[in-house]
Design an enzyme around this catalytic site. Structure first.
Site, mmCIF file in Angstrom:
data_model
loop_
_atom_site.group_PDB
_atom_site.id
_atom_site.type_symbol
_atom_site.label_atom_id
_atom_site.label_comp_id
_atom_site.label_asym_id
_atom_site.label_seq_id
_atom_site.Cartn_x
_atom_site.Cartn_y
_atom_site.Cartn_z
ATOM 1 C CD GLU A 39 3.611 -3.874 10.591
ATOM 2 O OE1 GLU A 39 3.732 -4.747 11.251
ATOM 3 O OE2 GLU A 39 3.144 -2.663 11.147
ATOM 4 C CG ASP A 160 2.927 -9.768 7.998
ATOM 5 O OD1 ASP A 160 2.696 -11.475 8.792
ATOM 6 O OD2 ASP A 160 3.291 -8.961 8.984
ATOM 7 C CG ASN A 162 -1.364 -10.289 9.799
ATOM 8 O OD1 ASN A 162 -0.126 -10.500 11.294
ATOM 9 N ND2 ASN A 162 -0.769 -8.793 9.114
ATOM 10 C CG ASP A 231 6.410 -12.806 8.327
ATOM 11 O OD1 ASP A 231 6.378 -12.254 8.095
ATOM 12 O OD2 ASP A 231 6.490 -13.237 10.202
ATOM 13 C CG ASP A 260 6.434 -7.398 16.459
ATOM 14 O OD1 ASP A 260 6.716 -6.846 14.692
ATOM 15 O OD2 ASP A 260 5.289 -7.480 16.319
ATOM 16 C CG HIS A 261 7.923 -9.952 11.776
ATOM 17 N ND1 HIS A 261 6.354 -10.329 11.767
ATOM 18 C CD2 HIS A 261 6.330 -9.031 12.381
ATOM 19 C CE1 HIS A 261 5.439 -10.326 11.468
ATOM 20 N NE2 HIS A 261 5.195 -9.159 12.250
#
Length: 271
Positions: A39, A160, A162, A231, A260-261
């Site tokens: 990201e 990530d 998801n 993750d 947020d990770h």
DNA sequence: ATGGCGGCTCGCAGCCGA
């Protein structure tokens, strides 16, 4: 024989420009061999290559305007990547920059190490078009592994994903039952990737530890530890067998302007 | 069930993330 210690970090930064100071601090603090980012949220021109070089790292970048974007950082005092691939090169017209793989020679190791940074599609909601795309993306990733690697290769597939692989990876499995990130078909898709011959290093080392890596910005999710473990650091069996530690850097989720990770950090002691 | 928070863009509202 001396051991060659390799530290690999994966971190969804949720905008590399917003997270630059934290990223440079992490490079200084952890001095990893590889930092895999997801990201980036910017095209290649927006990647802070000079600041990263100033910190002593090369960057293999696959950016995209506005969304997605992945990268692999490696130490300047080590050999640069021998090969780099972006997305799956499978003939599918997919503009989303979600996958980059790079292969490196490792001193003292007969085999090279391939590092892959993956940003698996979110999927939005179960049954949606984006959900189908997510399931297809997992199939394409598995085909990529089959086409380019053997199970005896040293491969670290991180990022990530998801998907929370099992209920232990979810703070409230009942509320999240068959929700996006936990649905049966997503878990099957992830499992199909893993059955190439990959070990989920965190779960392998710590069978009973949740190991959350993401917490919603809203609803005080982090202080209440309402998280998901999405993750992941996968490794082929010969690489996973050398994994001595996996950590979630929870401190990185605290303070001003966190992602947020949280970063996930694995150490491998190659023979 | 909704919205909340954060970051992005042919931006001051809407889309997307997880």
């Amino acid at each position: 024989m001396t051991k060659q210690s390799i530290k690999i970090v994966t971190w969804n930064v949720n905008s590399v420009s917003q997270r630059l100071d934290r990223m440079l601090a992490l490079l200084d603090r952890e001095a990893p061999d590889f930092l895999c980012l997801q990201e980036l949220k910017g095209d290649d021109g927006k990647f802070p290559a000079e600041a990263v070089a100033g910190a002593g790292y090369r960057a293999e970048v696959f950016g995209q305007k506005g969304y997605n974007g992945v990268a692999i950082l490696s130490r300047m005092d080590a050999s640069p990547a021998v090969t780099v691939t972006r997305n799956f090169e499978d003939g599918v017209d997919d503009p989303a920059a979600r996958f980059i793989a790079a292969t490196y020679e490792i001193p003292g190791s007969a085999k090279p190490l391939t590092v892959m940074s993956a940003y698996v599609p979110n999927g939005q909601s179960v049954g949606s078009e984006k959900y189908i795309y997510k399931l297809e993306w997992f199939q394409r990733l598995r085909k990529y592994l089959d086409a380019h690697h053997k199970t005896t290769d040293l491969v670290a597939l991180v990022g990530d994903f998801n998907v929370a692989p099992a209920d232990i990876d979810v703070y409230d499995p009942v509320a999240w039952r068959e929700h996006i990130h936990t649905s049966t078909r997503e878990r099957q898709g992830l499992h199909q990737v893993a059955t190439f011959g990959l070990v989920d290093t965190w779960r392998h080392l710590y069978p009973d530890e949740p190991g959350y890596s993401w917490w919603d910005y809203r609803q005080l999710s982090f202080p209440q530890n309402k998280g998901l473990r999405i993750d992941l650091i996968y490794a082929t069996v010969p690489l996973a067998g050398t994994c001595t530690e996996v950590r979630v850097d929870r401190n990185e989720r605290k303070g001003e302007k966190p992602s947020d990770h949280a970063p996930v950090i694995a150490t491998f002691d190659l023979a």
